[in-house]
Design a protein around this motif. Structure first.
Motif, short mmCIF file in Angstrom:
data_model
loop_
_atom_site.label_atom_id
_atom_site.label_comp_id
_atom_site.label_asym_id
_atom_site.label_seq_id
_atom_site.Cartn_x
_atom_site.Cartn_y
_atom_site.Cartn_z
N ALA A 1 5.50 3.51 1.95
CA ALA A 1 5.11 2.20 1.39
C ALA A 1 4.84 1.38 2.87
O ALA A 1 5.35 1.52 4.05
CB ALA A 1 6.20 1.46 0.61
N SER A 2 3.74 0.47 2.59
CA SER A 2 3.60 -0.22 3.82
C SER A 2 4.61 -1.62 4.10
O SER A 2 4.55 -2.21 4.98
CB SER A 2 2.10 -0.61 3.67
OG SER A 2 1.89 -1.63 2.73
N THR A 3 4.93 -1.72 2.99
CA THR A 3 5.67 -3.04 2.83
C THR A 3 7.35 -3.11 3.76
O THR A 3 7.81 -2.09 3.75
CB THR A 3 6.02 -3.44 1.37
OG1 THR A 3 7.05 -4.55 1.41
CG2 THR A 3 7.00 -2.48 0.68
N ARG A 4 7.53 -4.12 4.40
CA ARG A 4 9.04 -4.15 4.80
C ARG A 4 10.02 -4.56 3.82
O ARG A 4 11.34 -4.64 4.29
CB ARG A 4 8.77 -5.22 5.89
CG ARG A 4 8.02 -5.15 7.11
CD ARG A 4 8.06 -6.24 8.20
NE ARG A 4 7.08 -5.99 9.44
CZ ARG A 4 7.14 -6.74 10.34
NH1 ARG A 4 7.86 -7.72 10.62
NH2 ARG A 4 6.50 -6.42 11.37
N THR A 5 9.69 -4.84 2.71
CA THR A 5 10.66 -5.14 1.77
C THR A 5 10.73 -4.14 0.54
O THR A 5 10.75 -4.26 -0.42
CB THR A 5 10.51 -6.40 0.95
OG1 THR A 5 9.05 -6.57 0.43
CG2 THR A 5 10.75 -7.49 1.99
N PHE A 6 10.58 -2.74 0.96
CA PHE A 6 10.47 -1.75 0.14
C PHE A 6 11.88 -1.56 -0.67
O PHE A 6 11.64 -1.20 -1.86
CB PHE A 6 10.47 -0.41 1.21
CG PHE A 6 10.35 0.96 0.47
CD1 PHE A 6 11.39 1.94 0.43
CD2 PHE A 6 9.28 1.39 -0.17
CE1 PHE A 6 11.41 3.00 -0.08
CE2 PHE A 6 9.34 2.54 -0.98
CZ PHE A 6 10.32 3.43 -1.12
N TYR A 7 12.96 -1.90 -0.21
CA TYR A 7 13.98 -1.89 -0.88
C TYR A 7 14.17 -2.72 -2.09
O TYR A 7 14.91 -2.85 -2.96
CB TYR A 7 15.31 -2.31 0.10
CG TYR A 7 15.18 -3.62 0.77
CD1 TYR A 7 14.71 -3.75 2.01
CD2 TYR A 7 15.42 -4.90 0.08
CE1 TYR A 7 14.28 -5.02 2.63
CE2 TYR A 7 15.19 -6.16 0.74
CZ TYR A 7 14.48 -6.13 2.07
OH TYR A 7 14.47 -7.50 2.78
N TRP B 1 -0.21 1.17 -6.86
CA TRP B 1 -0.39 2.65 -6.89
C TRP B 1 -0.99 3.35 -5.70
O TRP B 1 -1.86 2.67 -5.17
CB TRP B 1 -1.25 2.88 -8.04
CG TRP B 1 -0.85 2.35 -9.44
CD1 TRP B 1 -0.65 1.30 -10.14
CD2 TRP B 1 0.14 3.23 -10.55
NE1 TRP B 1 0.17 1.25 -11.22
CE2 TRP B 1 0.16 2.53 -11.46
CE3 TRP B 1 0.34 4.68 -10.46
CZ2 TRP B 1 0.94 3.28 -12.48
CZ3 TRP B 1 0.86 5.23 -11.55
CH2 TRP B 1 1.31 4.44 -12.41
N GLY B 2 -0.48 4.46 -5.45
CA GLY B 2 -1.22 5.21 -4.35
C GLY B 2 -2.34 5.88 -4.84
O GLY B 2 -2.70 6.00 -5.94
N GLN C 1 1.00 -1.21 0.11
CA GLN C 1 -0.08 0.09 -0.03
C GLN C 1 0.89 1.32 0.14
O GLN C 1 1.71 1.32 0.78
CB GLN C 1 -0.93 0.12 1.08
CG GLN C 1 -2.05 -1.04 1.16
CD GLN C 1 -2.90 -0.99 2.28
OE1 GLN C 1 -2.79 -0.40 3.46
NE2 GLN C 1 -4.12 -1.30 2.10
N LEU C 2 0.53 2.08 -0.96
CA LEU C 2 1.29 3.42 -0.88
C LEU C 2 0.37 4.62 -0.53
O LEU C 2 -0.65 4.80 -0.92
CB LEU C 2 1.77 3.69 -2.32
CG LEU C 2 2.70 2.49 -3.10
CD1 LEU C 2 2.71 2.73 -4.37
CD2 LEU C 2 3.91 2.21 -2.29
N GLN C 3 0.97 5.35 0.23
CA GLN C 3 0.30 6.75 0.50
C GLN C 3 0.95 7.87 0.04
O GLN C 3 2.10 8.23 0.79
CB GLN C 3 0.01 6.77 2.26
CG GLN C 3 -0.51 7.73 2.74
CD GLN C 3 -2.18 7.81 2.42
OE1 GLN C 3 -2.64 6.68 2.32
NE2 GLN C 3 -2.82 9.03 2.10
N TYR D 1 0.77 10.83 -8.68
CA TYR D 1 0.44 9.49 -8.03
C TYR D 1 1.94 8.77 -7.88
O TYR D 1 2.83 9.00 -8.60
CB TYR D 1 -0.09 8.48 -8.92
CG TYR D 1 -1.50 8.86 -9.26
CD1 TYR D 1 -1.64 9.72 -10.21
CD2 TYR D 1 -2.57 8.61 -8.29
CE1 TYR D 1 -3.40 10.28 -10.52
CE2 TYR D 1 -3.83 9.02 -8.83
CZ TYR D 1 -4.14 9.75 -9.66
OH TYR D 1 -5.61 10.33 -9.91
N CYS D 2 2.01 8.01 -6.74
CA CYS D 2 3.58 7.24 -6.65
C CYS D 2 2.90 5.69 -7.01
O CYS D 2 1.74 5.49 -6.91
CB CYS D 2 4.08 7.37 -5.37
SG CYS D 2 2.83 7.06 -3.73
#
Length: 120
Positions: free
Chosen positions: A23-29, A110-111, A2-4, A94-95
């Motif tokens: 971003a909501s993810t722990r693997t953003f990288y 998409w955010g 999820q993107l904000q 938008y991101c």
């Protein structure tokens, strides 16, 4: 994922704004990221993109030299610093995120968008 997106607002021409995309993810990288915009009555266009490591960036000609894309993988956040704003920058921004999206030119997440309005 999820993107904000946040940071939009009303600004006079010549001013600056900084957009953020959390971003909501722990693997953003793992994700390449990008900023896109859609002006009223126009199609969505790419603004700037950044690879997962920030080693590669791309800018649309219309924003080159004025906008800077960056990311902080420790904070799961991407940024768009917008300087020397012009009325034609008015749009919903938008991101987006995706694995290997920088090369695929396709984004999977998409955010919701944040509105930037630049007055003359």
């Amino acid at each position: 994922v999820q993107l904000q997106a946040s940071g939009g607002g009303l600004m006079q021409a010549g001013g600056s704004l900084r957009l953020s995309c959390a971003a909501s993810t722990r693997t953003f990288y793992n994700y390449d990221m990008g900023w896109f915009r859609q002006a009223p009555g126009k199609e969505r266009e790419s603004v700037a993109t950044i690879s997962w490591s920030a080693g590669r960036t791309w800018y649309a000609d219309s924003v080159k030299g004025r906008f800077t894309i960056s990311r902080n993988n420790a904070k799961n956040t991407m940024y768009l610093q917008m300087n020397s704003l012009k009325p034609e920058d008015t749009a919903v921004y938008y991101c987006a995120a995706g694995v290997r999206s920088y090369d695929r030119d396709e984004y999977d997440y998409w955010g919701q968008g944040t509105l930037v309005t630049v007055s003359s």
